[in-house]
Design a protein around this motif. Structure first.
Motif, PDB file in Angstrom:
ATOM      1  N   ARG A 143      20.146  -2.613   8.189  1.00  0.00           N
ATOM      2  CA  ARG A 143      18.734  -2.463   8.401  1.00  0.00           C
ATOM      3  C   ARG A 143      17.955  -3.367   9.499  1.00  0.00           C
ATOM      4  O   ARG A 143      18.259  -4.535   9.559  1.00  0.00           O
ATOM      5  N   ARG A 144      17.078  -2.537  10.004  1.00  0.00           N
ATOM      6  CA  ARG A 144      16.478  -3.312  11.075  1.00  0.00           C
ATOM      7  C   ARG A 144      14.752  -2.694  11.162  1.00  0.00           C
ATOM      8  O   ARG A 144      13.970  -3.131  11.920  1.00  0.00           O
ATOM      9  N   GLN A 145      14.302  -2.044  10.372  1.00  0.00           N
ATOM     10  CA  GLN A 145      13.064  -1.555  10.298  1.00  0.00           C
ATOM     11  C   GLN A 145      12.244  -1.230   9.003  1.00  0.00           C
ATOM     12  O   GLN A 145      13.374  -1.039   7.947  1.00  0.00           O
ATOM     13  N   LEU A 146      11.128  -1.368   8.906  1.00  0.00           N
ATOM     14  CA  LEU A 146      10.448  -0.984   7.826  1.00  0.00           C
ATOM     15  C   LEU A 146       9.562   0.109   7.809  1.00  0.00           C
ATOM     16  O   LEU A 146       8.911   0.178   8.822  1.00  0.00           O
ATOM     17  N   GLY A 147       9.236   1.110   7.023  1.00  0.00           N
ATOM     18  CA  GLY A 147       8.066   2.090   7.070  1.00  0.00           C
ATOM     19  C   GLY A 147       7.178   1.477   6.490  1.00  0.00           C
ATOM     20  O   GLY A 147       6.995   1.138   5.346  1.00  0.00           O
ATOM     21  N   VAL A 148       5.911   1.829   7.255  1.00  0.00           N
ATOM     22  CA  VAL A 148       4.674   1.471   6.700  1.00  0.00           C
ATOM     23  C   VAL A 148       3.818   2.581   6.605  1.00  0.00           C
ATOM     24  O   VAL A 148       3.255   3.002   7.764  1.00  0.00           O
ATOM     25  N   MET A 149       3.118   2.969   5.437  1.00  0.00           N
ATOM     26  CA  MET A 149       2.150   4.054   5.451  1.00  0.00           C
ATOM     27  C   MET A 149       0.727   3.391   4.965  1.00  0.00           C
ATOM     28  O   MET A 149       0.607   2.859   3.737  1.00  0.00           O
ATOM     29  N   ILE A 150      -0.350   3.558   5.704  1.00  0.00           N
ATOM     30  CA  ILE A 150      -1.691   2.993   5.188  1.00  0.00           C
ATOM     31  C   ILE A 150      -2.475   4.432   5.028  1.00  0.00           C
ATOM     32  O   ILE A 150      -2.410   5.246   5.771  1.00  0.00           O
ATOM     33  N   SER A 151      -3.224   4.251   3.882  1.00  0.00           N
ATOM     34  CA  SER A 151      -4.010   5.291   3.599  1.00  0.00           C
ATOM     35  C   SER A 151      -5.557   4.872   3.369  1.00  0.00           C
ATOM     36  O   SER A 151      -5.789   3.869   3.168  1.00  0.00           O
ATOM     37  N   TRP A 152      -6.272   6.028   3.408  1.00  0.00           N
ATOM     38  CA  TRP A 152      -7.872   5.795   3.327  1.00  0.00           C
ATOM     39  C   TRP A 152      -8.577   6.851   3.104  1.00  0.00           C
ATOM     40  O   TRP A 152      -7.666   8.183   3.215  1.00  0.00           O
ATOM     41  N   ARG A 153      -9.753   7.007   2.679  1.00  0.00           N
ATOM     42  CA  ARG A 153     -10.519   7.882   2.359  1.00  0.00           C
ATOM     43  C   ARG A 153     -11.589   8.331   3.366  1.00  0.00           C
ATOM     44  O   ARG A 153     -12.644   7.467   3.744  1.00  0.00           O
ATOM     45  N   GLU A 154     -11.601   9.522   4.004  1.00  0.00           N
ATOM     46  CA  GLU A 154     -12.558  10.059   4.897  1.00  0.00           C
ATOM     47  C   GLU A 154     -13.729  10.722   4.061  1.00  0.00           C
ATOM     48  O   GLU A 154     -13.616  11.103   3.007  1.00  0.00           O
ATOM     49  N   ASN A 155     -14.807  10.621   4.891  1.00  0.00           N
ATOM     50  CA  ASN A 155     -16.021  11.520   4.263  1.00  0.00           C
ATOM     51  C   ASN A 155     -15.668  13.085   4.288  1.00  0.00           C
ATOM     52  O   ASN A 155     -15.955  13.834   3.661  1.00  0.00           O
ATOM     53  N   GLU A 156     -15.143  13.355   5.500  1.00  0.00           N
ATOM     54  CA  GLU A 156     -14.727  14.791   5.569  1.00  0.00           C
ATOM     55  C   GLU A 156     -13.351  14.688   6.132  1.00  0.00           C
ATOM     56  O   GLU A 156     -12.963  14.225   7.085  1.00  0.00           O
ATOM     57  N   ARG A 157     -12.481  15.772   5.645  1.00  0.00           N
ATOM     58  CA  ARG A 157     -10.952  15.667   5.981  1.00  0.00           C
ATOM     59  C   ARG A 157     -10.389  17.071   6.208  1.00  0.00           C
ATOM     60  O   ARG A 157     -10.760  18.018   5.257  1.00  0.00           O
ATOM     61  N   THR A 187       4.921   9.918   0.445  1.00  0.00           N
ATOM     62  CA  THR A 187       4.006  11.046   0.719  1.00  0.00           C
ATOM     63  C   THR A 187       2.893  10.387   1.022  1.00  0.00           C
ATOM     64  O   THR A 187       2.405   9.500   0.110  1.00  0.00           O
ATOM     65  N   CYS A 188       2.012  11.018   1.774  1.00  0.00           N
ATOM     66  CA  CYS A 188       0.727  10.684   1.791  1.00  0.00           C
ATOM     67  C   CYS A 188      -0.210  11.297   0.482  1.00  0.00           C
ATOM     68  O   CYS A 188       0.033  12.626   0.170  1.00  0.00           O
ATOM     69  N   PRO A 189      -0.986  10.503  -0.134  1.00  0.00           N
ATOM     70  CA  PRO A 189      -1.821  11.090  -1.200  1.00  0.00           C
ATOM     71  C   PRO A 189      -2.781  12.199  -0.918  1.00  0.00           C
ATOM     72  O   PRO A 189      -3.099  12.361   0.269  1.00  0.00           O
ATOM     73  N   ALA A 190      -2.851  12.988  -1.814  1.00  0.00           N
ATOM     74  CA  ALA A 190      -3.378  14.542  -1.533  1.00  0.00           C
ATOM     75  C   ALA A 190      -4.795  14.147  -1.071  1.00  0.00           C
ATOM     76  O   ALA A 190      -5.286  15.139  -0.074  1.00  0.00           O
ATOM     77  N   ASP A 191      -5.623  13.270  -1.748  1.00  0.00           N
ATOM     78  CA  ASP A 191      -6.948  13.128  -1.126  1.00  0.00           C
ATOM     79  C   ASP A 191      -7.210  12.153  -0.164  1.00  0.00           C
ATOM     80  O   ASP A 191      -8.166  11.504   0.033  1.00  0.00           O
ATOM     81  N   ARG A 192      -6.006  11.655   0.548  1.00  0.00           N
ATOM     82  CA  ARG A 192      -6.255  10.701   1.766  1.00  0.00           C
ATOM     83  C   ARG A 192      -6.065  11.046   3.090  1.00  0.00           C
ATOM     84  O   ARG A 192      -5.165  12.059   3.381  1.00  0.00           O
ATOM     85  N   THR A 193      -6.465  10.139   4.079  1.00  0.00           N
ATOM     86  CA  THR A 193      -5.937  10.362   5.415  1.00  0.00           C
ATOM     87  C   THR A 193      -4.844   9.185   5.615  1.00  0.00           C
ATOM     88  O   THR A 193      -5.106   8.177   5.154  1.00  0.00           O
ATOM     89  N   CYS A 194      -3.781   9.288   6.437  1.00  0.00           N
ATOM     90  CA  CYS A 194      -2.429   8.535   6.326  1.00  0.00           C
ATOM     91  C   CYS A 194      -2.400   8.289   7.800  1.00  0.00           C
ATOM     92  O   CYS A 194      -2.153   9.270   8.534  1.00  0.00           O
ATOM     93  N   HIS A 195      -1.693   6.948   8.113  1.00  0.00           N
ATOM     94  CA  HIS A 195      -1.060   6.681   9.330  1.00  0.00           C
ATOM     95  C   HIS A 195       0.315   6.025   8.855  1.00  0.00           C
ATOM     96  O   HIS A 195       0.349   5.185   8.102  1.00  0.00           O
TER      97      HIS A 195
END
Length: 221
Positions: A143-157, A187-195
């Protein structure tokens, strides 16, 4: 004899209300134009905010990478960095404060993840993050890498399927635009924007010079 008085045409009647109607039409047209401009500006502002949030997410992931570089055992203990979505934000502080006391590699990893996730929650609106082992690497020793997912809430999406496919870690989009399942378990949560970003972890040896002579502490040591 009576002199005949020539007939004069009656003066035209004054048309009333035309100016008022024209003014109302002009006001309506102007109002529609202003609303259109405001709509474009709001959409531009929304897109700009999304870009800013995504740039902040990229910088936060870079910060996590820098924290891992400080830990010489990061590559050997990748599992210690994994973390799921926070069930009840904010993320609690780590049990051991490695900024004040000495920590081993695993304790430093736990401390760094907790502090990093607390930073994500402070920077992004309703921010959260999950860290997971890359699904494409199945051999633990390689193993040489990690997956990182950041989520946040947008006013409009955007809630369209195309948008979700672009941010869903379980999907893979090839050069033709075909969407397939990628095998990831996050998976990205349904009510969020993710990177989503995969973070490579390099093996390294950290120098320690407090005793005078340079000593090197390498991964797994």
């Amino acid at each position: 004899m009576h002199r005949l008085t020539p007939l004069r045409p009656a003066p035209p009647r004054q048309q009333r209300g035309i100016t008022l109607i024209e003014s109302l039409i002009a006001i309506v047209v102007a109002a529609l134009g202003i609303l259109g401009i405001l709509g474009v500006q709001m959409r531009t502002l929304t897109d700009t905010q999304t870009s800013v949030r995504r740039a902040q997410a990229v910088r936060l992931i870079e910060d996590l990478g820098e924290r891992m570089k400080v830990n010489p055992n990061a590559l050997a203990i990748l599992g210690s960095y994994t973390s799921s979505w926070t069930a009840s934000p904010p993320t609690p502080a780590a049990a051991k404060d490695c900024s004040a006391t000495a920590c081993n590699g695993a304790e430093l990893a736990t401390y760094d993840v907790a502090e990093w996730k607390r930073g994500v929650q402070r920077v992004l609106p309703l921010g959260d993050a999950t860290i997971f082992l890359a699904p494409g690497e199945t051999v633990a020793s390689n193993r040489r890498q990690l997956g990182v997912m950041i989520s946040w809430r947008e006013n409009e999406r955007d809630t369209s399927a195309a948008y979700k496919n672009n941010v869903d870690a379980t999907k893979v989009i090839d050069s033709t635009g075909t969407v397939t399942e990628g095998g990831a378990t996050v998976t990205c949560p349904a009510d969020r924007t993710c990177h989503l970003q995969y973070l490579p972890v390099a093996g390294r040896c950290a120098p320690y010079t407090a005793s005078g002579a340079s000593q090197y502490f390498c991964a797994g040591a």
